[in-house]
Design an enzyme around this catalytic site. Structure first.
Site, mmCIF file in Angstrom:
data_model
loop_
_atom_site.group_PDB
_atom_site.id
_atom_site.type_symbol
_atom_site.label_atom_id
_atom_site.label_comp_id
_atom_site.label_asym_id
_atom_site.label_seq_id
_atom_site.Cartn_x
_atom_site.Cartn_y
_atom_site.Cartn_z
ATOM 1 N N HIS A 53 13.103 65.160 -42.439
ATOM 2 C CA HIS A 53 14.408 65.272 -43.083
ATOM 3 C C HIS A 53 14.415 64.398 -44.328
ATOM 4 O O HIS A 53 13.680 63.404 -44.408
ATOM 5 C CB HIS A 53 15.515 64.804 -42.133
ATOM 6 C CG HIS A 53 15.713 65.696 -40.951
ATOM 7 N ND1 HIS A 53 16.889 65.711 -40.242
ATOM 8 C CD2 HIS A 53 14.902 66.602 -40.355
ATOM 9 C CE1 HIS A 53 16.804 66.581 -39.254
ATOM 10 N NE2 HIS A 53 15.602 67.133 -39.297
ATOM 11 N N GLU A 55 16.437 62.167 -45.347
ATOM 12 C CA GLU A 55 16.744 60.757 -45.087
ATOM 13 C C GLU A 55 15.543 60.008 -44.517
ATOM 14 O O GLU A 55 15.272 58.867 -44.913
ATOM 15 C CB GLU A 55 17.915 60.621 -44.108
ATOM 16 C CG GLU A 55 19.204 61.265 -44.575
ATOM 17 C CD GLU A 55 19.400 62.681 -44.050
ATOM 18 O OE1 GLU A 55 20.549 63.038 -43.752
ATOM 19 O OE2 GLU A 55 18.401 63.432 -43.947
ATOM 20 N N CYS A 83 22.230 63.827 -39.412
ATOM 21 C CA CYS A 83 22.128 64.223 -38.010
ATOM 22 C C CYS A 83 21.935 62.961 -37.155
ATOM 23 O O CYS A 83 21.765 61.858 -37.689
ATOM 24 C CB CYS A 83 20.947 65.177 -37.829
ATOM 25 S SG CYS A 83 19.331 64.366 -37.974
ATOM 26 N N CYS A 86 18.678 60.949 -38.071
ATOM 27 C CA CYS A 86 18.767 60.264 -39.361
ATOM 28 C C CYS A 86 19.797 59.142 -39.323
ATOM 29 O O CYS A 86 19.562 58.062 -39.872
ATOM 30 C CB CYS A 86 19.097 61.265 -40.458
ATOM 31 S SG CYS A 86 17.756 62.453 -40.736
#
Length: 150
Positions: A53, A55, A83, A86
């Protein structure tokens, strides 16, 4: 620079993800002086890695650049609410502030579905600013998924 200007940088990263066929989420990390440390976007498909992801990649890059795992006094700008994975990483890195654009009603872990980044049961909480350039962030996501459904 303003929150909107930094979010524009994150949106530019999200557009890179879009062009690469990735879910268009982008993120930038800014230090306490207002200087860009690192910028990233989703690379889940490209790296065949469910944890790639924006992040997570951003935090990995920033900790190498800064030479430390704790990112006190840094701010992350991300186009979509993080999410749970993260959000947990943001807490563990001890970020000062999270600024995000669009709410994620299915996976959001900052305010909408879960409260990981500002949970009083944890030993660190982040300052949160939500809804910065929200329409731009949401529109990019909607366009991406609309095209995928065709």
């Amino acid at each position: 620079m303003s929150d909107e200007e930094f979010m524009q940088m994150a949106i530019s990263e999200a557009k890179k993800a879009y062009e690469e066929g990735e879910v268009p989420i982008g993120a930038v990390l800014i230090d306490e002086s207002g200087v860009l440390v690192c910028a990233e976007h989703n690379r889940i498909e490209q790296l065949d890695d469910a944890t790639a992801h924006a992040e997570i990649l951003l935090l990995r890059g920033a900790t190498k650049i800064l030479g430390r795992r704790k990112l006190y006094n840094c701010t992350i700008y991300v186009t979509v609410e993080p999410c749970p994975m993260c959000a947990g990483a943001l807490v563990l890195c001890r970020l000062k502030r999270l600024v995000y654009g669009a709410v994620d009603s299915k996976f959001g872990a900052s305010e909408s579905l879960f409260n990981v980044t500002n949970n009083p049961a944890l030993n660190h909480q982040l300052q949160i600013t939500a809804g910065v350039l929200e329409n731009d962030c949401r529109t990019l996501m909607q366009k991406f998924f609309s095209e995928r459904r065709k």
